[in-house]
Design an enzyme around this catalytic site. Structure first.
Site, mmCIF file in Angstrom:
data_model
loop_
_atom_site.group_PDB
_atom_site.id
_atom_site.type_symbol
_atom_site.label_atom_id
_atom_site.label_comp_id
_atom_site.label_asym_id
_atom_site.label_seq_id
_atom_site.Cartn_x
_atom_site.Cartn_y
_atom_site.Cartn_z
ATOM 1 N N HIS A 19 0.839 -1.205 0.000
ATOM 2 C CA HIS A 19 0.000 0.000 0.000
ATOM 3 C C HIS A 19 0.875 1.257 0.000
ATOM 4 C CE1 HIS A 19 0.921 0.358 4.253
ATOM 5 N NE2 HIS A 19 0.420 -0.839 4.493
ATOM 6 N N HIS A 22 3.819 1.476 2.481
ATOM 7 C CA HIS A 22 5.057 0.817 2.030
ATOM 8 C C HIS A 22 5.746 1.694 0.996
ATOM 9 C CE1 HIS A 22 2.526 -2.884 3.028
ATOM 10 N NE2 HIS A 22 3.517 -2.922 3.888
ATOM 11 N N CYS A 127 1.099 -11.068 20.374
ATOM 12 C CA CYS A 127 0.252 -10.416 19.371
ATOM 13 C C CYS A 127 0.763 -10.822 17.992
ATOM 14 C CB CYS A 127 0.284 -8.893 19.517
ATOM 15 S SG CYS A 127 -0.494 -8.085 18.089
ATOM 16 N N CYS A 130 1.732 -7.863 15.626
ATOM 17 C CA CYS A 130 3.069 -7.285 15.873
ATOM 18 C C CYS A 130 4.157 -8.338 15.728
ATOM 19 C CB CYS A 130 3.175 -6.723 17.287
ATOM 20 S SG CYS A 130 2.140 -5.304 17.616
ATOM 21 N N CYS A 144 -4.222 -5.322 21.867
ATOM 22 C CA CYS A 144 -3.061 -4.613 21.326
ATOM 23 C C CYS A 144 -3.554 -3.306 20.693
ATOM 24 C CB CYS A 144 -2.360 -5.477 20.278
ATOM 25 S SG CYS A 144 -1.224 -4.519 19.256
ATOM 26 N N HIS A 147 -3.234 -3.314 16.800
ATOM 27 C CA HIS A 147 -4.000 -4.241 15.969
ATOM 28 C C HIS A 147 -5.420 -4.501 16.464
ATOM 29 C CE1 HIS A 147 0.207 -4.951 14.829
ATOM 30 N NE2 HIS A 147 -0.331 -4.997 13.631
ATOM 31 N N LYS A 300 -6.397 6.041 10.404
ATOM 32 C CA LYS A 300 -5.377 5.027 10.178
ATOM 33 C C LYS A 300 -5.839 4.132 9.018
ATOM 34 C CE LYS A 300 -2.750 1.559 12.515
ATOM 35 N NZ LYS A 300 -3.001 0.270 13.055
ATOM 36 N N LYS A 303 -7.769 -2.282 6.235
ATOM 37 C CA LYS A 303 -8.688 -2.951 5.302
ATOM 38 C C LYS A 303 -10.104 -2.901 5.821
ATOM 39 C CE LYS A 303 -6.918 -5.389 1.751
ATOM 40 N NZ LYS A 303 -6.083 -6.434 1.273
#
Ligand code: MSP
Length: 476
Positions: A19, A22, A127, A130, A144, A147, A300, A303
């Site tokens: 995405h 990256h 997690c 992570c 977490c 996430h 943030k 998906k």
């Protein structure tokens, strides 16, 4: 052969799609690599994918695929993104590469010999997002915070790495500036973290997860994914990657000059990785650049919220340089920034099409139609001005582009003021002088743009030679 300038990015997990987050990291590292090359440095640029671990494995299983077949398919997408973005990497490393496995096992044995690996029964909260154990105080309502999921309870006998032993040494190297963290305020965060650093588990039982690099002295375990992933930077530092036997002298590119990583994983790099290096007799990294996150319309990217932006549609529609320009100019390097779909289009039209594209088009058309001789200007090799080197070395890419755009504006103002298309009849000498001045501006602008917008800089430089202007940023 002298030591190469060695630069790396983080290696992405392949469980998701590539995405714009990256893309940002690749672009930041690429600008710096190209900038160093412009300074005639021999650069080696490493990037790649992180293919072991639970997260990749579970995704493969969810798709009913063999893990290797899955990571092969996914890695291709990251390679495509890098190529489509004109990322000038020298090696795309995959942690499933054979030479990487050899280096991991060699490094493990070195840490073992140093007395830094020991076995321990452990119970903790893991997690998967992570790929890390979490302390209870790192969780919010038992979940977490990164996430949004409850970590799973894990109880098993693992190999531990003596991270705590190296905390004082890392703090010392930071104070002595052997390792420099950018931005500087992250140094303080690292020092605070070092104060409470504990030993970490660095292996997993094969019964739970066999998808990993086997621990050389324990056939029942594979390495913890971060232990193997971080080691990729050493794998990439070997000049003779194909050689099966490994010696410390092989790592000719080490120490790494610049590591570019995101804010969510900087501790792995400023703490765990540095401890692994010191334990195994390597120098610490020289510079670590920690970039912020790209959010989408203030949120943030994820998906589940549906605001996940892949880079490929933008590249296809507007070209790699448009995405590079937007991210470099409008997303701050070390802070979080917002990707606005509307803003993107406006920037494409105004900054790239109207300001830069038009400048080149109209100047070269007038030079061509009036047969003005500008060949002398091509012998002039531009230099990198101090304002430019200062900004680029300080990772203020937005600032550097802002200053380049001031040159673009100045050149456009000069044309608008002198109106060479009218002047050519009344005072041809003056019209020629104006166009010559603007031509020289464009020579400089294209040169300074090389690290930032490599494809457009190249096109402009070609057109400066051929004097046949072609649209660089077409209307969409
Ligand atoms: N596999 C690990 C890194 C191992 S490095 C030895 C990992 N992978 S990742 O795919 O989750 O992230 C890869 C890089 O992309 C990280 O540096 C991460 O910070 C960065 N980004 C992920 N999402 C991002 C944004 N939304 N914005 C900017 N960068 C982001 O972590």
């Amino acid at each position: 052969m002298g030591k190469q300038y060695y630069i790396t990015t983080a290696i992405a997990y392949v469980n998701g799609e590539p995405h714009i987050g990256h893309a940002q990291e690749y672009i930041l590292a690429d600008v710096f690599a190209r900038y160093r090359r412009l300074q005639k440095k021999d650069v080696y640029f490493l990037t790649g994918t992180d293919e072991y671990g639970l997260k990749n494995y579970q995704k493969a299983k969810a798709e009913n695929l063999d893990a290797k077949a899955f990571v092969d398919r996914q890695a291709r997408k990251f390679i495509d993104l890098q190529q489509n973005l004109s990322i000038s990497y020298d090696r795309f490393i995959r942690t499933t590469d054979a030479d990487h496995k050899r280096v991991c096992q060699w490094l493990w044995n070195k840490a073992l010999k140093a007395g830094d690996l020991y076995e321990k029964e452990y119970e903790g909260l893991y997690c998967i997002g992570c790929e890390a154990f979490k302390m209870p105080d790192e969780l919010e309502n038992g979940k977490c915070p990164l996430h949004g999921k409850e970590p799973e309870k894990v109880k098993e006998k693992n190999w531990f790495f003596k991270l705590s032993k190296y905390a004082p040494e890392i703090a010392k190297r930071l104070k002595e500036k052997d390792l420099i963290i950018h931005p500087a305020h992250r140094t303080k965060e690292t020092l605070n973290f070092l104060k409470k650093a504990e030993d970490i588990s660095v292996s997993r039982s094969k019964e739970r997860l066999s998808w990993g690099v086997e621990v050389p002295n324990d056939a029942g375990q594979v390495m913890y994914v971060w232990f193997d992933a971080l080691t990729n930077y050493l794998t990439g530092a070997r000049r003779n990657a194909a050689k099966e036997s490994i010696a410390k002298e092989d790592f000719a590119r080490w120490p790494v000059d610049l590591q570019v990583v995101g804010k969510d994983i900087f501790r792995f790099h400023t703490v765990i990785w540095q401890a692994m290096l010191i334990s195994t007799g390597f120098d610490v990294s020289k510079n670590i650049l920690i970039h912020g996150f790209i959010n989408v319309n203030g949120q943030k990217m994820s998906k589940s919220t549906g605001n996940y932006i892949e880079a490929k549609e933008y590249i296809k529609k507007y070209g790699a340089d448009a995405l590079r320009y937007y991210i470099l100019r409008y997303i701050p390097t070390t802070e979080d920034g917002d990707f606005s779909q509307i803003g993107f289009k406006q920037v494409y039209i105004s900054d790239l099409g109207n300001d830069l594209g038009n400048l080149v088009q109209r100047t070269l058309s007038m030079i061509k139609s009036n047969k003005i001789n500008v060949s002398g200007f091509l012998d002039h090799v531009p230099e990198l001005p101090l304002w430019y080197t200062d900004k680029v070395e300080g990772f203020d890419f937005a600032g550097a582009l802002g200053d380049i755009w001031k040159m673009v504006a100045e050149a456009n103002t000069l044309i608008n003021k002198d109106k060479p298309w009218e002047l050519i009849k009344k005072d041809p000498q003056k019209a020629k002088a104006t166009l010559g001045t603007v031509y020289k501006f464009i020579v400089d602008i294209a040169y300074l743009l090389r690290p930032f917008l490599p494809d457009s800089a190249h096109k402009i430089e070609e057109q400066l030679k051929t004097l046949s202007p072609q649209v660089i940023f077409p209307r969409i």
